[in-house]
Design a protein around this motif. Structure first.
Motif, PDB file in Angstrom:
ATOM      1  N   SER A  50       0.842  -1.189   0.000  1.00  0.00           N
ATOM      2  CA  SER A  50       0.000   0.000   0.000  1.00  0.00           C
ATOM      3  C   SER A  50       0.879   1.242   0.000  1.00  0.00           C
ATOM      4  CB  SER A  50      -0.897  -0.001   1.241  1.00  0.00           C
ATOM      5  OG  SER A  50      -0.105   0.088   2.419  1.00  0.00           O
ATOM      6  N   ASN A  51       0.291   2.368  -0.308  1.00  0.00           N
ATOM      7  CA  ASN A  51       1.042   3.634  -0.307  1.00  0.00           C
ATOM      8  C   ASN A  51       1.651   3.911   1.062  1.00  0.00           C
ATOM      9  OD1 ASN A  51       0.498   4.134  -2.968  1.00  0.00           O
ATOM     10  ND2 ASN A  51      -1.347   5.352  -2.554  1.00  0.00           N
ATOM     11  N   GLU A  52       0.910   3.564   2.116  1.00  0.00           N
ATOM     12  CA  GLU A  52       1.389   3.801   3.474  1.00  0.00           C
ATOM     13  C   GLU A  52       2.605   2.924   3.767  1.00  0.00           C
ATOM     14  OE1 GLU A  52       1.762   5.684   6.945  1.00  0.00           O
ATOM     15  OE2 GLU A  52       0.279   6.187   5.397  1.00  0.00           O
ATOM     16  N   ILE A  54       4.669   1.624   1.514  1.00  0.00           N
ATOM     17  CA  ILE A  54       5.772   2.123   0.682  1.00  0.00           C
ATOM     18  C   ILE A  54       6.449   3.318   1.352  1.00  0.00           C
ATOM     19  CG2 ILE A  54       6.331   3.260  -1.510  1.00  0.00           C
ATOM     20  CD1 ILE A  54       4.117   1.523  -2.779  1.00  0.00           C
ATOM     21  N   LYS A  55       5.616   4.198   1.929  1.00  0.00           N
ATOM     22  CA  LYS A  55       6.140   5.384   2.618  1.00  0.00           C
ATOM     23  C   LYS A  55       7.008   4.984   3.811  1.00  0.00           C
ATOM     24  CE  LYS A  55       4.660   9.587   5.026  1.00  0.00           C
ATOM     25  NZ  LYS A  55       3.498  10.336   5.588  1.00  0.00           N
TER      26      LYS A  55
END
Length: 278
Positions: A50-52, A54-55
């Motif tokens: 998810s983007n989270e 990946i961050k």
């Protein structure tokens, strides 16, 4: 002229060991070192990204890269004030990340370890190293054995069969390496036949001319075993510190880095291995 050196890292001990070797090898030179990490390796192991997530992975990688940079600066304090350090984080796969960094930062040498966080004992190189040597041809790659302690490279072996003509551009990385410590270049050829062919003789003569301004010697080994065994013997007998080869189609390197072959051929150099692109 400043050396720009790329240090790919997966934050393993092996990668750090290779970086330390690079710092010591270029202790007397003006250098810019770039620690490179690809988050693609980590994300490829995740079942979801998810983007989270990946961050978080990117933030953690930046912290680890920054820690490496600080560690290198501390390690380097008493050796060379002309060493500069930078970090590079990429979301691309390692090959693309390296090629991008090589172009953007005018890199002239990559220094990396033989293995990463996983160290299968029956393999010469880890899969990432094999892939990089096969695919990245923009500059030379110096592969450093795991936990290798630095010694000044006074003897450099250049393995060839003289079947190919080497341009001055291809030999430039070998010459640069030799100039660092006024090293002797020992050219070694494993002979399949009793004597060199006309083409081999011509290429040998040309190579002698190109190396005329360097301390060099030419050695011809009889064909008594596998090339890998003979080169290992040569390394031991002449106390070789770095092994160098040009990586071209149908070359010796091409054969030894084919993954199915690696665990069979018994080629386990205990010294740094300089791979020069065609």
């Amino acid at each position: 002229m400043r050396n720009n050196i790329l240090l790919p890292t997966d934050f393993s001990d092996n990668a750090w060991s290779a970086a330390v070797y690079a710092l010591e090898l270029y202790a007397r030179e003006e250098c810019a070192f770039y620690f490179l990490h690809s988050t693609k390796i980590r994300m490829s192991r995740m079942s979801s990204s998810s983007n989270e997530l990946i961050k978080v992975i990117s933030e953690n990688a930046i912290k680890e890269l920054t820690g490496l940079k600080e560690m290198a600066e501390k390690t380097n304090t008493n050796t060379n004030t002309n060493h500069k350090f930078s970090i590079v984080l990429s979301v691309d796969d390692l090959k693309v990340a390296m090629e991008t960094a090589i172009k953007e930062h005018n890199i002239n040498l990559v220094v990396m370890g033989t293995k990463g966080t996983t160290k299968p004992s029956n393999f010469l190189f880890g899969s990432n190293t094999v892939h990089i040597v096969n695919k990245v041809r923009l500059c030379s790659i110096l592969i450093v054995p795991d936990e290798f302690n630095f010694i000044e490279p006074k003897q450099i072996a250049f393995a060839t069969d003289f079947n190919r003509f080497y341009s001055d551009k291809e030999l430039s990385p070998l010459k640069k390496m030799a100039r660092l410590y006024n090293s002797k270049i020992r050219v070694v050829c494993v002979q399949h036949e009793g004597k060199l062919s006309d083409i081999q003789e011509k290429n040998c003569t040309k190579l002698e001319e190109y190396l005329s301004n360097y301390k060099s010697s030419f050695h011809f080994m009889p064909n008594y075993a596998k090339k890998t065994v003979e080169i290992n013997d040569f390394i031991k007998e002449l106390s070789i510190d770095i092994l160098a080869m040009v990586n071209y189609k149908h070359s010796f390197i091409e054969n030894i880095i084919k993954e199915p072959v690696i665990k069979k051929i018994g080629f386990h150099p205990t010294i740094p291995f300089l791979v020069i692109p065609k």
